[in-house]
Design an enzyme around this catalytic site. Sequence first.
Site, PDB file in Angstrom:
ATOM      1  N   ASP A  18      -1.883  38.264 -23.325  1.00  0.00           N
ATOM      2  CA  ASP A  18      -2.602  39.481 -23.696  1.00  0.00           C
ATOM      3  C   ASP A  18      -1.950  40.727 -23.087  1.00  0.00           C
ATOM      4  OD1 ASP A  18      -5.047  40.743 -24.814  1.00  0.00           O
ATOM      5  OD2 ASP A  18      -5.476  41.193 -22.708  1.00  0.00           O
ATOM      6  N   GLU A  31       1.198  39.715 -27.289  1.00  0.00           N
ATOM      7  CA  GLU A  31       0.238  40.632 -27.890  1.00  0.00           C
ATOM      8  C   GLU A  31       0.617  42.020 -27.398  1.00  0.00           C
ATOM      9  OE1 GLU A  31      -3.582  42.885 -28.491  1.00  0.00           O
ATOM     10  OE2 GLU A  31      -2.784  42.347 -26.552  1.00  0.00           O
TER      11      GLU A  31
HETATM   12  C1  OTU Z   1      -6.122  43.275 -25.968  1.00  0.00           C
HETATM   13  O1  OTU Z   1      -6.038  44.395 -26.810  1.00  0.00           O
HETATM   14  C2  OTU Z   1      -7.238  42.391 -26.501  1.00  0.00           C
HETATM   15  O2  OTU Z   1      -6.922  41.917 -27.764  1.00  0.00           O
HETATM   16  C3  OTU Z   1      -8.528  43.181 -26.485  1.00  0.00           C
HETATM   17  O3  OTU Z   1      -9.590  42.477 -27.070  1.00  0.00           O
HETATM   18  C4  OTU Z   1      -8.818  43.551 -25.063  1.00  0.00           C
HETATM   19  O4  OTU Z   1      -9.922  44.407 -25.019  1.00  0.00           O
HETATM   20  C5  OTU Z   1      -7.630  44.222 -24.374  1.00  0.00           C
HETATM   21  O5  OTU Z   1      -6.383  43.610 -24.644  1.00  0.00           O
HETATM   22  C6  OTU Z   1      -7.815  44.140 -22.886  1.00  0.00           C
HETATM   23  O6  OTU Z   1      -7.695  42.827 -22.449  1.00  0.00           O
HETATM   24  O7  OTU Z   1      -3.942  45.486 -25.006  1.00  0.00           O
HETATM   25  O8  OTU Z   1      -1.544  45.276 -26.210  1.00  0.00           O
HETATM   26  O9  OTU Z   1      -6.204  48.881 -29.546  1.00  0.00           O
HETATM   27  O10 OTU Z   1      -5.381  46.479 -29.529  1.00  0.00           O
HETATM   28  O11 OTU Z   1      -6.564  46.933 -26.245  1.00  0.00           O
HETATM   29  C7  OTU Z   1      -2.615  45.718 -26.899  1.00  0.00           C
HETATM   30  C8  OTU Z   1      -6.948  48.091 -28.727  1.00  0.00           C
HETATM   31  C9  OTU Z   1      -3.890  45.482 -26.174  1.00  0.00           C
HETATM   32  C10 OTU Z   1      -6.294  46.760 -28.557  1.00  0.00           C
HETATM   33  C11 OTU Z   1      -5.616  46.693 -27.228  1.00  0.00           C
HETATM   34  C12 OTU Z   1      -5.029  45.340 -27.034  1.00  0.00           C
END
Ligand code: OTU
Length: 650
Positions: free
Chosen positions: A284, A326
């Site tokens: 993540d 991600e």
């Molecule tokens: C990711 O999100 C997760 O998919 C989110 O659900 C979480 O809230 C977030 O991390 C924190 O853990 O960090 O690299 O535009 O796309 O927050 C991208 C908002 C991230 C999300 C962004 C994303």
Amino acid sequence: MYEQVSHSLLNDILTEIEVEIKDANLQYFYTRLGANFYAIYSLFHQLYGRRDDFKPQLHQLVKVLIKSYIARSPSLRKLDLTREKNHNWFLDQQWVGYALYCKEFSGDLKGLQNKLSYLQDLGINVLHIMPILDCPKGKSDGGYAVRDFKKINNDVGTIEDLDELAANLKKRDTLLVLDVVVNHTSDEHAWAIQARAGDKKYQDYYYVFDDRSMPDLYEETMPEIFPENAPGNFTWDATMDKWVMTVFNEYQWDLNYQNPAVFIEMVGIILFWANHGADVIRLDAVAFLWKKIGSTCQNEREAHLILQLMKDCCQVTAPGVLFIAEAIVAPVEVIKYFGEDAINAKECEIAYNATLMALLWEAVATKKSTLLNYAIRSIPDKLDRATWLNYVRCHDDIGLGFDDNDIRLAGYEPTLHRQFLLNHYTGQSPDSIARGIAFGTNKKNGDARIAGSLASLAGLETAIEKNDLAAINRSIDTILLLHGFILAFGGIPLIYYGDAIGTLNDQAYLEDDYKKNDNRWIHRPAMNWQQTELRAEKGTIEQRIFSGLKKMIATRKEITAFADHNNRELIVLDNPHLFCFVRFDGTGRYPRVLVICNFDHSEQQLDISSLRKLGLLQHNSVKDLFADESLDLSASFINIRPQGMYWIET
Ligand code: OTU
């Protein structure tokens, strides 16, 4: 590579560790460690070489790798060897993914086992279970604020339940994808609790400051990720009497990778889940792994070094396991998360294709492929041993992060065009029936993203309310077109739970104190299992979407040209509503497939002669694999159905 300094250090480390370890069966581990150690040493040295404790930290890292290997089951070790022999296995077109929240989808992990037949019916064989680790209630960010990285959330079950599920999935040849939230922990994680209690060792796990001087410097260049709910990037902790960096919510403390202990802990956690049967680990928020004053604290070079090091370590202990990056960042940046090359500087094998996702929504709103055509070209080619995760919707919002230059090339003014899209999807423009809501509105710069379920964004909710049959049909066509696109484009398609039955926005989150402040919950509903039954009833919306999708998935799996080997060529057509590309098979043994999509709501003509000049569509009758019917090409053009999708053998 053999290099004396690192090799003799490795010998020292192993001599010490071997005294403790009696496992005789380390042959494969040692060959991999030998192969990767120079890289591990060099990266670890680049990141931490200036520290006095460099050697003991490296020692500790190797120990984690060995111990995790010893804990790895014989069957997983065997799987590693099989995948080593066929290292491009994940580029195959047979893989089709599905992402879900366990609690919302099936109540718990045991319940999920009863729903596997539903997923198999659809053709799913890659299952992403979004974070199921222990999180504080109410301060969980949907599972992305982890309190204990080795404990399953009580709500959904136990680690034994997960093991059982993993074994069941293996039998079904379905890959298990699990999250490791590498960038931050919950403020109730044991490390945070000890930091708060004044333990310096654990304060060093985070970015902790006595006063505002450093935070203010950082803030000069750091953007805000959740400007509405969690403005700023630092939170004052009264107990600790210090500021702590919290890029996301104020209860998500950013881990400090400048401390090698953090890196080693997280490698241990990745390997722990690999040993519990995860085939793929979703890492993540990887863009945020390294913070540097004067920068946006995203996509820093060191973030890449950390990922390379994580990959090198994982390949020693669990080489069959893949990483998903991600990183929701610009195309030129996202491509770097595959690594610079697949052998020496590899990072993640898979990356979210957020740019494609947002472009698809842009094409739906404009009914044109103009921006898609320009912007797709600015996504650089990926590495051979890497692939995209292509999706239409996920649990997060849709960011309109296109490149301003591409928007201009497509003939739009960037600010106005983004506003148009936002108005379109939040239902504020008179001719739009899309029903999303703005997420993360930033009052300072006017930015906003979009939340809402796929079906509601595609207009289905409004169409049903108005009982407008034509609009219902168009929404269904939109849903199928978008999915058809990600199934054909190249990469692993990832379907979001509920989308195969046209799940609408869910307002229930507004009644939940823990959820009501985060409107992404509008598209994270409890799966309606009664509604899924309707997929068997001919003519229902559910049946039309589900069976359409199911058929596309089955067809994709048959088309070898849909495997992802950089085997795609975009074709520019005169008609701005159409988008067209060819997929071919590297061996030349199988027919090429010409993919044509029409984003407009009316029929469009495709001039065949332009394609014939390119050596395509030479015969007078060809087969459309998508509709499973022949197409007559005796005229000089083909009529392309409104929102139609064609997969033509050529
Ligand atoms: C990711 O999100 C997760 O998919 C989110 O659900 C979480 O809230 C977030 O991390 C924190 O853990 O960090 O690299 O535009 O796309 O927050 C991208 C908002 C991230 C999300 C962004 C994303």
